[in-house]
Each structure stands twice: as structure tokens, then as C-alpha cells.
Motif scaffolding. Structure first.
Motif, PDB file in Angstrom:
ATOM      1  N   ILE A  76       0.881  -1.167   0.000  1.00 51.33           N
ATOM      2  CA  ILE A  76       0.000   0.000   0.000  1.00 51.33           C
ATOM      3  C   ILE A  76       0.917   1.214   0.000  1.00 51.33           C
ATOM      4  CG2 ILE A  76      -1.869   1.208   1.179  1.00 51.33           C
ATOM      5  CD1 ILE A  76      -2.671  -1.406   2.461  1.00 51.33           C
ATOM      6  N   SER A  77       1.193   1.736  -1.169  1.00 53.32           N
ATOM      7  CA  SER A  77       2.233   2.750  -1.344  1.00 53.32           C
ATOM      8  C   SER A  77       1.635   4.147  -1.414  1.00 53.32           C
ATOM      9  CB  SER A  77       3.038   2.469  -2.617  1.00 53.32           C
ATOM     10  OG  SER A  77       3.599   1.175  -2.592  1.00 53.32           O
ATOM     11  N   ASP A  78       2.528   5.120  -1.335  1.00 57.99           N
ATOM     12  CA  ASP A  78       2.162   6.525  -1.485  1.00 57.99           C
ATOM     13  C   ASP A  78       2.328   6.910  -2.949  1.00 57.99           C
ATOM     14  OD1 ASP A  78       1.781   9.257  -1.340  1.00 57.99           O
ATOM     15  OD2 ASP A  78       3.784   9.650  -0.540  1.00 57.99           O
ATOM     16  N   TYR A  79       1.206   7.193  -3.622  1.00 55.80           N
ATOM     17  CA  TYR A  79       1.231   7.568  -5.030  1.00 55.80           C
ATOM     18  C   TYR A  79       1.023   9.064  -5.234  1.00 55.80           C
ATOM     19  CZ  TYR A  79       0.876   2.569  -5.947  1.00 55.80           C
ATOM     20  OH  TYR A  79       1.110   1.221  -5.991  1.00 55.80           O
ATOM     21  N   THR A  80       1.073   9.843  -4.173  1.00 58.32           N
ATOM     22  CA  THR A  80       0.855  11.277  -4.318  1.00 58.32           C
ATOM     23  C   THR A  80       2.088  12.000  -4.842  1.00 58.32           C
ATOM     24  OG1 THR A  80       1.523  11.715  -2.025  1.00 58.32           O
ATOM     25  CG2 THR A  80      -0.802  11.208  -2.429  1.00 58.32           C
ATOM     26  N   GLY A  81       3.263  11.450  -4.602  1.00 57.99           N
ATOM     27  CA  GLY A  81       4.492  12.082  -5.066  1.00 57.99           C
ATOM     28  C   GLY A  81       4.877  13.327  -4.305  1.00 57.99           C
ATOM     29  N   THR A  82       4.291  13.562  -3.144  1.00 58.52           N
ATOM     30  CA  THR A  82       4.590  14.773  -2.382  1.00 58.52           C
ATOM     31  C   THR A  82       5.855  14.584  -1.555  1.00 58.52           C
ATOM     32  OG1 THR A  82       3.145  13.997  -0.605  1.00 58.52           O
ATOM     33  CG2 THR A  82       2.179  15.464  -2.253  1.00 58.52           C
ATOM     34  N   VAL A  83       6.650  15.642  -1.494  1.00 59.16           N
ATOM     35  CA  VAL A  83       7.897  15.646  -0.733  1.00 59.16           C
ATOM     36  C   VAL A  83       7.913  16.898   0.128  1.00 59.16           C
ATOM     37  CG1 VAL A  83      10.412  15.635  -0.845  1.00 59.16           C
ATOM     38  CG2 VAL A  83       9.091  14.392  -2.561  1.00 59.16           C
ATOM     39  N   SER A  84       8.313  16.758   1.380  1.00 60.32           N
ATOM     40  CA  SER A  84       8.353  17.905   2.278  1.00 60.32           C
ATOM     41  C   SER A  84       9.545  18.791   1.958  1.00 60.32           C
ATOM     42  CB  SER A  84       8.416  17.432   3.733  1.00 60.32           C
ATOM     43  OG  SER A  84       9.615  16.722   3.967  1.00 60.32           O
ATOM     44  N   SER A  85       9.565  19.960   2.565  1.00 61.35           N
ATOM     45  CA  SER A  85      10.627  20.924   2.284  1.00 61.35           C
ATOM     46  C   SER A  85      11.994  20.443   2.751  1.00 61.35           C
ATOM     47  CB  SER A  85      10.297  22.260   2.957  1.00 61.35           C
ATOM     48  OG  SER A  85      10.137  22.081   4.359  1.00 61.35           O
ATOM     49  N   ASP A  86      12.038  19.565   3.759  1.00 58.27           N
ATOM     50  CA  ASP A  86      13.326  19.063   4.239  1.00 58.27           C
ATOM     51  C   ASP A  86      13.763  17.797   3.512  1.00 58.27           C
ATOM     52  OD1 ASP A  86      11.457  17.367   5.234  1.00 58.27           O
ATOM     53  OD2 ASP A  86      12.037  17.548   7.336  1.00 58.27           O
ATOM     54  N   GLY A  87      13.020  17.391   2.482  1.00 59.34           N
ATOM     55  CA  GLY A  87      13.446  16.274   1.651  1.00 59.34           C
ATOM     56  C   GLY A  87      12.833  14.941   1.989  1.00 59.34           C
ATOM     57  N   GLY A  88      12.091  14.829   3.090  1.00 57.37           N
ATOM     58  CA  GLY A  88      11.479  13.563   3.460  1.00 57.37           C
ATOM     59  C   GLY A  88      10.102  13.392   2.847  1.00 57.37           C
ATOM     60  N   ARG A  89       9.534  12.225   3.070  1.00 65.10           N
ATOM     61  CA  ARG A  89       8.189  11.960   2.569  1.00 65.10           C
ATOM     62  C   ARG A  89       7.164  12.789   3.336  1.00 65.10           C
ATOM     63  NH1 ARG A  89       6.855   7.612  -0.556  1.00 65.10           N
ATOM     64  NH2 ARG A  89       8.539   6.230  -1.180  1.00 65.10           N
ATOM     65  N   GLN A  90       6.192  13.307   2.610  1.00 56.75           N
ATOM     66  CA  GLN A  90       5.131  14.067   3.248  1.00 56.75           C
ATOM     67  C   GLN A  90       4.055  13.140   3.810  1.00 56.75           C
ATOM     68  OE1 GLN A  90       5.736  17.284   3.203  1.00 56.75           O
ATOM     69  NE2 GLN A  90       3.946  18.094   4.247  1.00 56.75           N
TER      70      GLN A  90
END
Length: 224
Positions: A76-90
Motif C-alpha cells: 500500500i504505497s504513497d502515489y501522491t508524489g509529495t515531498v516535504s521541504s526538508d526532503g522527506g516523505r510528506q
């Protein structure tokens, strides 16, 4: 080293040992803890608002002797492709682990399919006769026999859950107020600012329940 210094050193070691003994005990206290947590923050359970309903399902199945199918959880993966400003997953990457926890609370019979690395490694070792298992009546290491691989020893799953996190919206709606005050013609000039903001965001997830033997999708849900 003089005798006096040796006595002082022994006393210091004894004092440290007594302090450590006060933090760690072989007998659990009234709270069930063997050691005092650092910062007075013990490990606690992590229930969710859905935990009570899941436990209710498990109790209902046990009360009426309803057998559970064997369930497995896939990716069950994250398909949103969003990345936080510090480089980690959102968005969390542990949705599959959360699904496993939810099935366990609901009383489902779970077979592992998400991380089979240890089982596959030991199966490879057992196939090369490198893993030994002692029989219950073994008298010593010489009675150890290599682990046998039997056909059909791994139970199969009846259904499995797969899907992904498909949508994230950070600001569907927002509201708030700003209040400011300032003084310039005063012996003690200053200013004050009050700010209050409320943001509404949503995260969507699409899941499928698949029958393992036929690959038929028997149910689909989409939640946000």
C-alpha cells in the motif's frame, strides 16, 4: 596506588551500583515496568478512533465461532508524489503496517506476504541443509537434524489487501483572523499581534480486496 585511594574507588563503584539498582529491578513495580523511563515517558499503547470497532468485530467472531479467512497485506504505497521541504516523505510509508495492525485487531488470521525476506533466506539455507532443528527428545548437539522442507507446509492466503494513498490536498478551505495593535506616541512603545488560522486538508486512499486463487477483485473502497 595507596590503600586509601583503593577504598575511595571501591566506595564510588558501590555507590554507582546502588544508583543503577534503583533504576533497574528484576521485579516489575505496580505499573508493570522494570526500569524507570528516561524523562518519565513510558511506552504506551497507540489506539486509534477505530480500535474499539475493530475489537468489537473480533469479539463478535469469537462469540459466534465465525472462522476468519486467511488474510494477507500487499504493498500500500504513497502515489501522491509529495515531498516535504526538508526532503522527506510528506505522507507515511507505513500504510501496509497499519493495515496489518487493523486486521489483527479485528481478529483476522494473517499470513505474512509483505516482508518475507527472513523466511526466504531460511528456506534457502534449509534447502542446502544448513539449518538444524533439535528434536524434543534430543540429548545433545549430535542429535540435531537438518530442517526438512515439506510440500504444502506454508499456508496460503484466501484474500489480500492492496492499494495506495492516491490524493493529498493541503488547503481545501481555510479561515482565521489577525488582530494587531501598535503604539508610537508613548513612553513605552510596543505592538501586539494575535493570529489564528484553521486549515482543512484531506488524504485519500483506494484499497482493493483480491481473492488470491482467482485474482478476482471482490471489493473496492475509496476513503478520504
Amino acid at each position: 596506588m595507596s590503600r586509601r585511594h583503593l577504598i575511595k574507588g571501591g566506595a564510588a563503584v558501590s555507590a554507582v551500583a546502588l544508583l543503577l539498582a534503583g533504576c533497574v529491578s528484576p521485579v516489575a513495580g505496580p505499573s508493570g515496568q522494570y526500569a524507570t523511563p528516561i524523562g518519565n515517558a513510558p511506552v504506551t499503547a497507540n489506539p486509534t478512533p477505530y480500535s474499539a470497532a475493530l475489537y468489537c468485530l473480533a469479539d463478535y467472531a469469537r462469540r459466534y465461532n465465525l472462522p476468519s479467512p486467511r488474510m494477507a497485506v500487499g504493498r500500500i504505497s504513497d502515489y501522491t508524489g509529495t515531498v516535504s521541504s526538508d526532503g522527506g516523505r510528506q505522507i507515511t510509508g507505513g500504510a501496509s503496517l497499519m493495515a496489518n495492525s487493523a486486521l489483527a485487531k479485528a481478529g483476522a488470521r494473517i499470513v505474512e506476504r509483505y516482508d518475507t525476506s527472513v523466511s526466504e533466506l531460511e528456506l534457502r539455507y534449509a534447502n542446502n541443509k544448513l539449518i538444524g532443528d533439535q528434536a524434543p527428545d534430543a540429548q545433545g548437539p549430535e542429535d540435531t537434524q537438518y530442517r526438512r522442507i515439506l510440500a504444502g507446509q506454508v499456508p496460503g492466503s484466501d484474500f489480500y489487501v492492496v492499494g495506495g494513498i492516491t490524493e493529498v490536498n493541503y488547503n481545501i478551505r481555510s479561515g482565521g483572523f489577525d488582530i494587531g495593535q501598535g503604539e508610537i506616541n508613548s513612553a513605552r512603545p510596543g505592538s501586539t499581534m494575535l493570529n489564528h488560522r484553521v486549515y482543512v486538508m484531506n488524504i485519500a486512499m483506494d484499497l482493493r480486496l483480491v481473492q488470491t486463487t482467482t485474482l478476482e477483485v471482490v471489493d473496492v473502497v475509496s476513503y478520504q
